[in-house]
Design a protein around this motif. Sequence first.
Motif, PDB file in Angstrom:
ATOM      1  N   PHE A   1     -26.834  83.002  31.678  1.00 12.40           N
ATOM      2  CA  PHE A   1     -26.421  83.694  30.274  1.00 12.40           C
ATOM      3  C   PHE A   1     -25.337  83.342  29.755  1.00 12.40           C
ATOM      4  CE2 PHE A   1     -29.873  86.138  32.390  1.00 12.40           C
ATOM      5  CZ  PHE A   1     -30.887  85.802  31.703  1.00 12.40           C
ATOM      6  N   SER A   2     -24.775  83.317  28.576  1.00 16.54           N
ATOM      7  CA  SER A   2     -23.488  83.339  28.238  1.00 16.54           C
ATOM      8  C   SER A   2     -22.739  84.636  28.746  1.00 16.54           C
ATOM      9  CB  SER A   2     -23.395  83.548  26.380  1.00 16.54           C
ATOM     10  OG  SER A   2     -23.666  84.897  26.100  1.00 16.54           O
ATOM     11  N   ALA A   3     -21.568  84.469  28.786  1.00 16.76           N
ATOM     12  CA  ALA A   3     -20.607  85.729  29.369  1.00 16.76           C
ATOM     13  C   ALA A   3     -20.923  86.704  28.590  1.00 16.76           C
ATOM     14  CB  ALA A   3     -19.185  85.030  29.599  1.00 16.76           C
ATOM     15  N   ARG A   4     -20.917  86.795  27.340  1.00 17.22           N
ATOM     16  CA  ARG A   4     -21.130  87.984  26.495  1.00 17.22           C
ATOM     17  C   ARG A   4     -22.504  88.633  26.831  1.00 17.22           C
ATOM     18  NH1 ARG A   4     -19.497  88.962  20.662  1.00 17.22           N
ATOM     19  NH2 ARG A   4     -18.417  86.998  20.965  1.00 17.22           N
ATOM     20  N   GLU A   5     -23.640  87.847  26.758  1.00 15.85           N
ATOM     21  CA  GLU A   5     -24.785  88.205  27.108  1.00 15.85           C
ATOM     22  C   GLU A   5     -25.048  88.841  28.642  1.00 15.85           C
ATOM     23  OE1 GLU A   5     -27.378  88.557  24.908  1.00 15.85           O
ATOM     24  OE2 GLU A   5     -28.691  89.135  26.412  1.00 15.85           O
ATOM     25  N   ALA A   6     -24.177  88.221  29.705  1.00 16.77           N
ATOM     26  CA  ALA A   6     -24.215  88.672  30.833  1.00 16.77           C
ATOM     27  C   ALA A   6     -23.468  89.964  31.095  1.00 16.77           C
ATOM     28  CB  ALA A   6     -23.551  87.878  31.940  1.00 16.77           C
ATOM     29  N   VAL A   7     -22.485  90.093  30.456  1.00 15.83           N
ATOM     30  CA  VAL A   7     -21.640  91.623  30.369  1.00 15.83           C
ATOM     31  C   VAL A   7     -22.543  92.646  29.807  1.00 15.83           C
ATOM     32  CG1 VAL A   7     -19.788  92.765  29.323  1.00 15.83           C
ATOM     33  CG2 VAL A   7     -19.589  90.434  30.317  1.00 15.83           C
ATOM     34  N   LYS A   8     -23.544  92.215  28.722  1.00 14.77           N
ATOM     35  CA  LYS A   8     -24.274  93.447  27.948  1.00 14.77           C
ATOM     36  C   LYS A   8     -25.332  93.607  29.180  1.00 14.77           C
ATOM     37  CE  LYS A   8     -26.994  92.378  24.494  1.00 14.77           C
ATOM     38  NZ  LYS A   8     -27.496  91.764  23.236  1.00 14.77           N
ATOM     39  N   ARG A   9     -25.834  92.842  29.715  1.00 11.04           N
ATOM     40  CA  ARG A   9     -27.011  92.930  30.499  1.00 11.04           C
ATOM     41  C   ARG A   9     -26.447  93.737  31.747  1.00 11.04           C
ATOM     42  NH1 ARG A   9     -31.802  88.776  29.907  1.00 11.04           N
ATOM     43  NH2 ARG A   9     -31.518  88.227  27.857  1.00 11.04           N
ATOM     44  N   LEU A  10     -25.202  93.369  32.239  1.00 11.75           N
ATOM     45  CA  LEU A  10     -24.566  94.194  33.614  1.00 11.75           C
ATOM     46  C   LEU A  10     -24.398  95.492  33.254  1.00 11.75           C
ATOM     47  CD1 LEU A  10     -22.184  91.314  34.619  1.00 11.75           C
ATOM     48  CD2 LEU A  10     -23.866  92.365  36.153  1.00 11.75           C
ATOM     49  N   GLN A  11     -24.080  95.930  31.955  1.00 10.28           N
ATOM     50  CA  GLN A  11     -23.719  97.268  31.397  1.00 10.28           C
ATOM     51  C   GLN A  11     -25.156  98.189  31.643  1.00 10.28           C
ATOM     52  OE1 GLN A  11     -21.812  96.351  27.904  1.00 10.28           O
ATOM     53  NE2 GLN A  11     -19.709  96.624  28.730  1.00 10.28           N
ATOM     54  N   LEU A  12     -26.498  97.279  31.223  1.00 12.70           N
ATOM     55  CA  LEU A  12     -27.461  97.998  31.309  1.00 12.70           C
ATOM     56  C   LEU A  12     -27.940  98.419  32.788  1.00 12.70           C
ATOM     57  CD1 LEU A  12     -29.481  95.933  28.601  1.00 12.70           C
ATOM     58  CD2 LEU A  12     -28.740  98.257  28.364  1.00 12.70           C
ATOM     59  N   LEU A  13     -27.394  97.666  33.586  1.00 16.33           N
ATOM     60  CA  LEU A  13     -27.754  97.808  34.983  1.00 16.33           C
ATOM     61  C   LEU A  13     -26.360  98.677  35.795  1.00 16.33           C
ATOM     62  CD1 LEU A  13     -29.056  94.557  35.958  1.00 16.33           C
ATOM     63  CD2 LEU A  13     -30.357  96.513  36.063  1.00 16.33           C
ATOM     64  N   ASN A  14     -25.619  99.224  34.803  1.00 17.60           N
ATOM     65  CA  ASN A  14     -24.383  99.985  35.299  1.00 17.60           C
ATOM     66  C   ASN A  14     -23.342  99.310  36.194  1.00 17.60           C
ATOM     67  OD1 ASN A  14     -24.847 102.469  34.047  1.00 17.60           O
ATOM     68  ND2 ASN A  14     -26.485 102.992  35.420  1.00 17.60           N
ATOM     69  N   ILE A  15     -23.391  98.049  35.691  1.00 21.63           N
ATOM     70  CA  ILE A  15     -22.167  97.215  36.708  1.00 21.63           C
ATOM     71  C   ILE A  15     -21.138  96.813  35.790  1.00 21.63           C
ATOM     72  CG2 ILE A  15     -21.919  95.033  37.977  1.00 21.63           C
ATOM     73  CD1 ILE A  15     -23.360  97.027  39.551  1.00 21.63           C
ATOM     74  N   ASP A  16     -19.776  97.233  36.180  1.00 20.00           N
ATOM     75  CA  ASP A  16     -18.748  96.582  35.544  1.00 20.00           C
ATOM     76  C   ASP A  16     -18.240  95.236  36.161  1.00 20.00           C
ATOM     77  OD1 ASP A  16     -16.150  95.896  34.827  1.00 20.00           O
ATOM     78  OD2 ASP A  16     -15.302  97.656  35.905  1.00 20.00           O
TER      79      ASP A  16
END
Length: 255
Positions: free
Chosen positions: A30-45
Amino acid sequence: MRFASLGSGSRGNATLITSGKTTLMIDCGFSAREAVKRLQLLNIDPASLSAILITHEHADHMAGVRVMARKFNLPVYTTPGTAGCLPEDVAPYIHAFNCHEKFVIDDIEVEPFPVPHDAREPSQFVFSDGALRVGLLTDVGSITPLIENTLSACDALLLEANHDLTMLEQGEYPEHLKRRVGGRLGHLNNVQSASLLEKIDTSRLQHIMAMHISEKNNCPSIAVPLLAEALGCQHDWIGVADQEAGFDWREVNNR
Ligand SMILES: [Zn+2]
Ligand SMILES: [Zn+2]
């Protein structure tokens, strides 16, 4: 150990695995922007990730790696062949591994193994905390004895069920793409995935996840019953990794 998916399929893949203080991200399609969004949904910084591992250079596995590695200063583990396909400015972050040798990233032992797929030097992985084993296998056109041996006796399996052969044959893909996907260096069809499960030791399995399901050439309602039949389990025990939603954290426990 815990694992989760940011999304899985031909439009992007990324998987998380955690043990102790270590969290690895396997692939970032995924694009970095999309990956960051999805990581946040899984509570990962994202800055807390220990490393990114790349299975191979196809865009659905590495589209966001360059920006993620640079922005969050993350080491990138991959084979020399895959590393050679990455943009030059990723080079300072690369840790190349030998596909036949285990290595350790903090609290997680990584066992890479080579797979038949149409990429430069593709590998897949078994992750372990020393006791539990979590196996990942996607983007593989045919099953080798090495794959069977390596994925035997896992406590959790994330296994490609890419396509239904009939749907692929009758679908809208152009001929060359049908041959590529269905070929020896393409992707696993449902029957191949089910027969792998019949061959290997699945007695320790706590989780099975169907991965990299094609949105055009497959459907969970076809794949899941085949995998359930191979394991002799209920349909609802088979987890499904979704392209948009991935799947939420799952925990593998010592028994
Ligand atoms: Zn892929
Ligand atoms: Zn691929």
